[in-house]
Design a protein around this motif. Structure first.
Motif, PDB file in Angstrom:
ATOM      1  N   MET A 167      35.263  36.032  51.171  1.00 31.65           N
ATOM      2  CA  MET A 167      36.673  35.755  50.869  1.00 31.65           C
ATOM      3  C   MET A 167      37.226  36.237  52.139  1.00 31.65           C
ATOM      4  N   LYS A 168      38.314  35.474  52.428  1.00 30.33           N
ATOM      5  CA  LYS A 168      39.111  36.110  53.467  1.00 30.33           C
ATOM      6  C   LYS A 168      40.208  36.751  52.925  1.00 30.33           C
ATOM      7  N   ASN A 169      41.543  37.137  53.558  1.00 28.18           N
ATOM      8  CA  ASN A 169      42.522  37.613  53.069  1.00 28.18           C
ATOM      9  C   ASN A 169      43.638  37.182  52.011  1.00 28.18           C
ATOM     10  N   LYS A 170      43.210  35.836  51.573  1.00 25.32           N
ATOM     11  CA  LYS A 170      44.087  35.144  50.413  1.00 25.32           C
ATOM     12  C   LYS A 170      42.977  34.293  49.668  1.00 25.32           C
ATOM     13  N   VAL A 171      43.714  33.575  48.529  1.00 30.79           N
ATOM     14  CA  VAL A 171      43.142  32.551  47.927  1.00 30.79           C
ATOM     15  C   VAL A 171      44.054  31.479  47.470  1.00 30.79           C
ATOM     16  N   LEU A 172      43.572  30.260  47.200  1.00 33.01           N
ATOM     17  CA  LEU A 172      44.175  29.228  46.744  1.00 33.01           C
ATOM     18  C   LEU A 172      44.028  29.184  45.239  1.00 33.01           C
ATOM     19  N   ILE A 173      45.115  29.304  44.362  1.00 32.70           N
ATOM     20  CA  ILE A 173      45.249  29.161  42.987  1.00 32.70           C
ATOM     21  C   ILE A 173      46.119  28.013  42.669  1.00 32.70           C
ATOM     22  N   LYS A 174      45.856  27.635  41.286  1.00 28.31           N
ATOM     23  CA  LYS A 174      46.598  26.427  40.609  1.00 28.31           C
ATOM     24  C   LYS A 174      47.365  27.256  39.766  1.00 28.31           C
ATOM     25  N   LEU A 175      48.603  27.514  39.767  1.00 30.26           N
ATOM     26  CA  LEU A 175      49.405  28.160  39.002  1.00 30.26           C
ATOM     27  C   LEU A 175      50.088  27.195  38.090  1.00 30.26           C
ATOM     28  N   VAL A 176      49.991  27.511  36.853  1.00 25.11           N
ATOM     29  CA  VAL A 176      50.873  26.630  35.617  1.00 25.11           C
ATOM     30  C   VAL A 176      51.931  27.482  35.116  1.00 25.11           C
ATOM     31  N   PHE A 177      53.173  26.980  35.581  1.00 27.71           N
ATOM     32  CA  PHE A 177      54.371  27.867  35.113  1.00 27.71           C
ATOM     33  C   PHE A 177      54.939  27.388  33.601  1.00 27.71           C
ATOM     34  N   LEU A 178      54.802  28.037  32.532  1.00 29.21           N
ATOM     35  CA  LEU A 178      55.017  27.259  31.344  1.00 29.21           C
ATOM     36  C   LEU A 178      56.509  26.977  31.041  1.00 29.21           C
ATOM     37  N   GLU A 179      57.298  27.920  31.390  1.00 26.69           N
ATOM     38  CA  GLU A 179      58.734  27.815  31.273  1.00 26.69           C
ATOM     39  C   GLU A 179      59.308  26.715  31.593  1.00 26.69           C
ATOM     40  N   LEU A 180      58.898  26.192  32.733  1.00 19.22           N
ATOM     41  CA  LEU A 180      59.338  24.923  33.361  1.00 19.22           C
ATOM     42  C   LEU A 180      58.296  23.981  33.265  1.00 19.22           C
ATOM     43  N   ASP A 181      57.273  23.818  32.837  1.00 14.08           N
ATOM     44  CA  ASP A 181      56.146  22.746  32.690  1.00 14.08           C
ATOM     45  C   ASP A 181      55.989  22.277  34.083  1.00 14.08           C
ATOM     46  N   GLU A 182      55.786  23.303  35.151  1.00 15.15           N
ATOM     47  CA  GLU A 182      55.375  23.053  36.680  1.00 15.15           C
ATOM     48  C   GLU A 182      54.121  23.535  36.873  1.00 15.15           C
ATOM     49  N   ARG A 225      46.158  42.857  34.107  1.00 17.48           N
ATOM     50  CA  ARG A 225      47.326  44.179  34.060  1.00 17.48           C
ATOM     51  C   ARG A 225      48.111  44.127  35.338  1.00 17.48           C
ATOM     52  N   ASN A 226      49.376  44.764  35.302  1.00 17.87           N
ATOM     53  CA  ASN A 226      50.079  44.804  36.566  1.00 17.87           C
ATOM     54  C   ASN A 226      49.433  45.534  37.663  1.00 17.87           C
ATOM     55  N   ASN A 227      48.618  46.464  37.351  1.00 20.44           N
ATOM     56  CA  ASN A 227      48.200  47.620  38.577  1.00 20.44           C
ATOM     57  C   ASN A 227      47.056  47.105  38.888  1.00 20.44           C
ATOM     58  N   GLU A 228      46.442  45.967  38.608  1.00 17.99           N
ATOM     59  CA  GLU A 228      45.035  45.550  39.100  1.00 17.99           C
ATOM     60  C   GLU A 228      45.164  44.807  40.742  1.00 17.99           C
ATOM     61  N   ILE A 229      44.262  45.204  41.638  1.00 23.83           N
ATOM     62  CA  ILE A 229      44.440  44.423  42.887  1.00 23.83           C
ATOM     63  C   ILE A 229      43.599  43.137  42.897  1.00 23.83           C
ATOM     64  N   ILE A 230      44.214  42.040  43.552  1.00 21.62           N
ATOM     65  CA  ILE A 230      43.559  40.561  43.282  1.00 21.62           C
ATOM     66  C   ILE A 230      42.135  40.564  43.562  1.00 21.62           C
ATOM     67  N   ILE A 231      41.700  41.293  44.554  1.00 24.25           N
ATOM     68  CA  ILE A 231      40.163  41.365  44.959  1.00 24.25           C
ATOM     69  C   ILE A 231      39.362  41.852  43.990  1.00 24.25           C
ATOM     70  N   ASN A 232      39.745  42.842  43.119  1.00 27.07           N
ATOM     71  CA  ASN A 232      39.111  43.440  42.164  1.00 27.07           C
ATOM     72  C   ASN A 232      39.104  42.679  40.711  1.00 27.07           C
ATOM     73  N   THR A 233      39.687  41.773  40.677  1.00 30.04           N
ATOM     74  CA  THR A 233      39.791  40.551  39.470  1.00 30.04           C
ATOM     75  C   THR A 233      38.795  39.512  39.719  1.00 30.04           C
ATOM     76  N   ASP A 234      38.784  38.578  38.843  1.00 33.75           N
ATOM     77  CA  ASP A 234      38.019  37.338  38.915  1.00 33.75           C
ATOM     78  C   ASP A 234      38.617  36.080  39.292  1.00 33.75           C
ATOM     79  N   ILE A 235      39.955  36.432  40.001  1.00 33.29           N
ATOM     80  CA  ILE A 235      40.776  35.459  40.775  1.00 33.29           C
ATOM     81  C   ILE A 235      40.023  35.295  42.142  1.00 33.29           C
ATOM     82  N   ARG A 236      39.510  33.924  42.058  1.00 31.44           N
ATOM     83  CA  ARG A 236      38.985  33.469  43.569  1.00 31.44           C
ATOM     84  C   ARG A 236      39.495  32.007  43.393  1.00 31.44           C
ATOM     85  N   ASN A 237      39.303  31.591  44.809  1.00 26.92           N
ATOM     86  CA  ASN A 237      39.773  30.046  44.983  1.00 26.92           C
ATOM     87  C   ASN A 237      39.421  29.048  44.051  1.00 26.92           C
TER      88      ASN A 237
END
Length: 89
Positions: A1-16, A65-77
C-alpha cells in the motif's frame, strides 16, 4: 500500500457514486470532511457539514469510528464505502 487508496464512495443523500483516492495516513473524521467538501464541489449541491455522517463498508457492514486511521482499518484499494447522514444524532 502506498500513501493513498482508491475507493468507490456511494453518497446516499444525493444517490451518487464517486471513485476517490483517499490518503491512508489520515483519520476518518478528516476523510469524511474532505469527501463532503469534494462531493459538494463536484455536484454543485450544498452538503450540510454540521450533520454527523456515517462511513460504512458496503461489503461487511462495518461502521468506521471518527478517530480511526485509514491504514489501521480494512479500507483498501477497491473498497466500496457508503456515506450517509445520521439525522438521529
Amino acid at each position: 500500500m502506498k500513501n493513498k487508496v482508491l475507493i468507490k464512495l456511494v453518497f446516499l443523500e444525493l444517490d451518487e457514486v464517486f471513485d476517490v483516492f483517499i490518503p491512508v495516513n489520515e483519520v476518518i473524521w478528516k476523510i469524511k470532511k474532505m469527501l463532503l467538501k469534494s462531493i459538494s464541489d463536484l455536484t454543485n449541491v450544498p452538503v450540510d457539514l454540521k450533520l454527523e455522517y456515517v462511513l460504512l463498508n458496503e461489503k461487511n457492514g462495518r461502521i468506521y469510528r471518527n478517530n480511526e486511521i485509514i491504514i489501521n482499518t480494512d479500507i483498501r484499494n477497491a473498497s466500496e464505502l457508503v456515506m450517509f447522514s445520521n439525522k438521529n444524532n
